[in-house]
Enzyme design. Structure first.
Site, mmCIF file in Angstrom:
data_model
loop_
_atom_site.group_PDB
_atom_site.id
_atom_site.type_symbol
_atom_site.label_atom_id
_atom_site.label_comp_id
_atom_site.label_asym_id
_atom_site.label_seq_id
_atom_site.Cartn_x
_atom_site.Cartn_y
_atom_site.Cartn_z
ATOM 1 C CE1 TYR A 144 35.722 32.520 41.836
ATOM 2 C CE2 TYR A 144 37.917 33.449 42.146
ATOM 3 C CZ TYR A 144 37.067 32.359 42.163
ATOM 4 O OH TYR A 144 37.549 31.120 42.503
ATOM 5 C CG ASP A 239 37.587 39.899 47.022
ATOM 6 O OD1 ASP A 239 38.827 39.987 47.215
ATOM 7 O OD2 ASP A 239 37.055 38.944 46.446
ATOM 8 C CE LYS A 267 44.293 36.247 42.376
ATOM 9 N NZ LYS A 267 42.856 36.476 42.343
HETATM 10 C C1 LIG Z 1 41.811 35.511 42.972
HETATM 11 C C2 LIG Z 1 40.674 36.096 43.694
HETATM 12 C C3 LIG Z 1 40.050 35.458 44.770
HETATM 13 C C4 LIG Z 1 40.357 34.032 45.146
HETATM 14 O O1 LIG Z 1 41.641 33.832 45.574
HETATM 15 P P1 LIG Z 1 42.230 32.321 45.518
HETATM 16 O O2 LIG Z 1 43.546 32.431 46.215
HETATM 17 O O3 LIG Z 1 42.326 31.976 44.060
HETATM 18 O O4 LIG Z 1 41.262 31.453 46.227
HETATM 19 C C5 LIG Z 1 39.094 36.147 45.479
HETATM 20 N N1 LIG Z 1 38.740 37.387 45.141
HETATM 21 C C6 LIG Z 1 39.293 38.045 44.104
HETATM 22 C C7 LIG Z 1 38.885 39.428 43.797
HETATM 23 C C8 LIG Z 1 40.261 37.393 43.334
HETATM 24 O O5 LIG Z 1 40.755 38.014 42.261
#
Ligand SMILES: *Cc1c(COP(=O)(O)O)cnc(C)c1O
Length: 429
Positions: A144, A239, A267
């Protein structure tokens, strides 16, 4: 356990909020029942609207690495709020945060702060496409990267939980530019390159996948991926929205010997407030407006509250270097859960990386990709979720999420979790 107030709130929410939530991962579609409403949280505990207390393994889906409402972070926020909430101008603390990130993450020569991981992903893709003048991207099934159009293809937990492979509303023409490979399979990436030679702008990957449940990379997966990307003239986008500052003080890609061209952060670097960042080499990052032609902007990008909370969180992590302890806590919980599943005679495959872990319920086979993860018994997971909740343990309402451990989760709390799992699972055998 009394859930009356939560139920009343749910009945109101369902009228006004689509699906009664502001983010689908919070719904209990996969586990059944009406979700609890949360009032407050402190350390490893959250308290619902009826004041029931739970040991929390959601931890805000990752940011709360210091536990909830860490006194130093709260004090920094209160202090910052008195100075004003935003100025539409650059502040000293934005520079300080970028410097601190750059000191911990080698590839982060330049940092652009945004307000979510989604924006970080969207911007990283735009940069990669501008830098390479190519348009296709390769992502992995089960990873994701936020909910921007190009990245919402086979995108992990949210969709996996609800059985939505690809989102509605994404034009097929756009989705066609996103090619999907199998996590931990360099061969699957090789095949995609062969079918689109010279057209791929970037490979985007979670260096430790955590949105199909936790799936660590097999050895050599990341280095081979980086080599392949660079041989093919594509960028590697790591990511690390979950993993950066979660598994070490910096980037887990770099700790594994891989230097990404672009890295996505989020995060933890916002200390619990909305945040995201894209960082990388000066060569690529300087394509961003106002220096370059790649447009990206945000009214509240780098807002002082998110930045101050993130800065304080990173300072605490740097000072206290809790990573060995977090890993030990993870190992302790892994051992406890393993015993609990074994004594109930229920198969489970537990994947862990430091302080994030996932028990894939009902499968004893290795879980190295999304297909493996999908073999877990989600019905039994749902019963496990409710049995844990009844015992005061809050898990994310999906098989395909990580359990997040914070520095506030002491051995006593972890052992209580293991004991609860043992009794919960005994009832499910
Ligand atoms: C949470 C997450 C996102 C998205 O971040 P948001 O602040 O919720 O838009 C993208 N990549 C990874 C791996 C994530 O865990």
């Amino acid at each position: 356990m009394n859930h009356r107030k939560s139920r009343d709130l749910f009945n109101r929410a369902v009228v006004k909020l689509p699906g009664a939530v502001n983010s689908p991962v919070r719904a209990w579609s996969a586990v059944g029942g009406a979700p609890l409403f949360i009032n407050r949280a402190s350390g490893p505990f959250i308290f619902d609207a009826d004041d029931n207390r739970f040991i929390d393994y959601v931890c805000s889906y990752g940011p709360a690495i210091l536990g909830h409402a860490h006194p130093r972070v709260v004090a920094a926020l209160a202090d910052q709020a008195k100075l004003g909430l935003g100025f539409g101008a650059t502040t000293a603390i934005e520079v300080e945060l970028a410097e601190l990130i750059g000191s911990a993450i080698e590839c982060a020569e330049r940092v652009r702060l945004v307000s979510s991981g989604t924006e970080a992903g969207m911007t990283a893709l735009r940069l990669a496409r501008a830098a390479t003048r190519k348009s296709k991207i390769i992502k992995f099934d089960g990873c994701y990267h936020g909910h921007s159009d190009s990245l919402l293809v086979k995108a992990g937990s949210g969709g996996m939980t609800l059985g939505i492979a690809d989102s509605g509303g994404v034009p097929a023409e756009l989705a066609a530019l996103t090619m999907v490979a199998r996590y931990n399979s360099v061969e699957s990436v090789d095949r995609l390159f062969a079918s689109a030679r010279g057209e791929v702008a970037a490979i985007i990957v979670e260096p430790v996948a955590a949105n199909m449940g936790v799936v660590p990379p097999l050895s050599n997966f990341l280095p081979e991926l980086a080599d392949l990307a660079h041989r093919e003239g594509a960028l590697l986008i790591a990511d690390e929205v979950i993993t950066a500052f979660r598994l070490n003080f910096g980037s887990i890609s770099e700790a594994m010997g891989v230097r990404p061209d672009l890295i996505m952060l989020g995060k933890i670097i916002g200390g619990g407030l909305p945040v995201g960042a894209v960082a990388g080499s000066a060569r690529v990052m300087d394509l961003l407006a106002p220096r370059g032609p790649v447009y990206q902007a945000g009214t509240l990008s780098g807002n002082p509250l998110s930045v101050r909370a993130g800065l304080e969180t990173l300072k605490i992590l740097k000072e206290t270097n809790p990573y060995a302890r977090l890993d030990a806590s993870g190992a302790r919980l892994e051992t406890g859960l393993r015993k609990a599943f074994a004594s109930a005679g229920i198969a489970a495959r537990i994947n862990r990386a430091g302080s994030i872990l996932t028990p894939f319920v009902g499968t004893s086979a290795a879980c190295n990709d999304a297909d493996d993860a999908r073999r877990s018994d989600t019905k039994r997971f749902a019963r496990f979720f409710h049995a844990m909740l009844e015992r005061g343990i809050n898990l994310a309402p999906s098989q395909f999420e990580a359990m997040f451990i914070s520095t506030a989760h002491g051995d006593d709390v972890i052992d209580q979790t293991s004991a609860s799992a043992e009794s919960a699972l005994a009832g499910l055998a």
